[in-house]
Design a protein around this motif. Structure first.
Motif, PDB file in Angstrom:
ATOM      1  N   PHE A 105       0.841  -1.199   0.000  1.00 45.97           N
ATOM      2  CA  PHE A 105       0.000   0.000   0.000  1.00 45.97           C
ATOM      3  C   PHE A 105       0.877   1.250   0.000  1.00 45.97           C
ATOM      4  N   GLN A 106       2.075   1.150   0.536  1.00 47.13           N
ATOM      5  CA  GLN A 106       3.012   2.264   0.569  1.00 47.13           C
ATOM      6  C   GLN A 106       3.749   2.407  -0.757  1.00 47.13           C
ATOM      7  N   PRO A 109       0.492   2.013  -4.232  1.00 47.53           N
ATOM      8  CA  PRO A 109      -0.846   2.317  -3.733  1.00 47.53           C
ATOM      9  C   PRO A 109      -1.957   2.158  -4.771  1.00 47.53           C
ATOM     10  N   ASN A 110      -1.682   2.514  -6.020  1.00 46.59           N
ATOM     11  CA  ASN A 110      -2.725   2.408  -7.045  1.00 46.59           C
ATOM     12  C   ASN A 110      -3.099   0.955  -7.332  1.00 46.59           C
ATOM     13  N   ASP A 113      -5.051  -0.326  -4.315  1.00 47.50           N
ATOM     14  CA  ASP A 113      -6.376   0.288  -4.351  1.00 47.50           C
ATOM     15  C   ASP A 113      -7.253  -0.447  -5.363  1.00 47.50           C
ATOM     16  N   GLY A 170      -4.268  -0.231   5.438  1.00 47.06           N
ATOM     17  CA  GLY A 170      -3.698   0.009   4.113  1.00 47.06           C
ATOM     18  C   GLY A 170      -4.158   1.327   3.513  1.00 47.06           C
ATOM     19  N   LEU A 171      -5.434   1.655   3.677  1.00 43.14           N
ATOM     20  CA  LEU A 171      -5.941   2.928   3.164  1.00 43.14           C
ATOM     21  C   LEU A 171      -5.318   4.117   3.892  1.00 43.14           C
ATOM     22  N   ARG A 174      -1.957   4.374   2.390  1.00 46.29           N
ATOM     23  CA  ARG A 174      -2.078   4.861   1.015  1.00 46.29           C
ATOM     24  C   ARG A 174      -2.336   6.362   0.975  1.00 46.29           C
ATOM     25  N   ASN A 175      -3.146   6.848   1.905  1.00 53.63           N
ATOM     26  CA  ASN A 175      -3.516   8.269   1.935  1.00 53.63           C
ATOM     27  C   ASN A 175      -2.560   9.114   2.774  1.00 53.63           C
ATOM     28  N   HIS A 176      -1.448   8.525   3.172  1.00 52.00           N
ATOM     29  CA  HIS A 176      -0.394   9.219   3.929  1.00 52.00           C
ATOM     30  C   HIS A 176      -0.877   9.746   5.282  1.00 52.00           C
TER      31      HIS A 176
END
Length: 195
Positions: A105-106, A109-110, A113, A170-171, A174-176
């Motif tokens: 996820f880091q 990420p795409n 997702d 994970g989200l 992904r969204n920092h």
């Protein structure tokens, strides 16, 4: 040679496997910019295909998403194979798998997702599906985890708890909103399987 062409050559030993080229180019494009940036017309154009030739392989975008989701699930399964071959107990295997996924996820990420949240994942991916290798691996590990630890919990309940944690965390990654914390993952898994 483009990245997808190298992978096609490694996977199939061919350079003219159009369906594989479509799948692998789609994966590359998702990884680079996300699924929203993909149009079937541009995908066909990049491969030197007419739109009609493209539709000989995939009826529509959802058909392509389903095949790409299965391919990503297979890729993830292959990446996790070394963990599964080790003589770890199921708890340790799940922990190691969670680490790999959360780090992805880091780094990708795409792709993550897409794997978890694309329209196909939402509609065709269910907890009992055997079409998605990665989902089957996780289901089997949860069953083994319950047996090994003599847990009194419904398999589906534990699976949903684990899956929800991995996806939710994970989200956030992904969204920092946060970064990967191995100790947090270990503590959470331990809390989920306490008797």
């Amino acid at each position: 040679m483009l990245p997808y062409e190298k992978e096609v050559n490694q996977m199939t030993g061919k350079t003219n496997d159009t369906e594989q080229k479509i799948i692998l180019l789609t994966i590359d494009l998702i990884n680079e910019g996300g699924v929203e940036q993909i149009s079937l017309r541009n995908l066909a154009k990049q491969l030197g295909l007419t739109t009609g030739a493209f539709y000989k392989h995939f009826a529509n975008k959802n058909d392509l998403w389903l095949v790409v989701t299965k391919q990503l699930s297979k890729n993830m399964s292959l990446e996790l194979a070394p963990i599964l071959q080790k003589k770890y107990d199921s708890k340790t295997k799940i922990l190691e798998i969670a680490k790999v996924m959360l780090l992805k996820f880091q780094t990708n990420p795409n792709l993550m997702d897409f794997l978890f949240f694309n329209p196909t994942s939402k509609s065709d991916l269910n907890l009992h599906s055997t079409e998605f290798n990665f989902l089957k691996i996780m289901n089997d590990l949860v069953s083994n985890l319950i047996t090994e630890n003599k847990l009194i919990i419904d398999k589906q309940t534990l699976f949903i708890q684990l899956w929800s944690f991995i996806q939710g965390y994970g989200l956030l990654i992904r969204n920092h909103a946060t970064t990967f914390d191995e100790e947090l993952v270990a503590q959470t898994l331990h809390q989920l399987i306490k008797e």
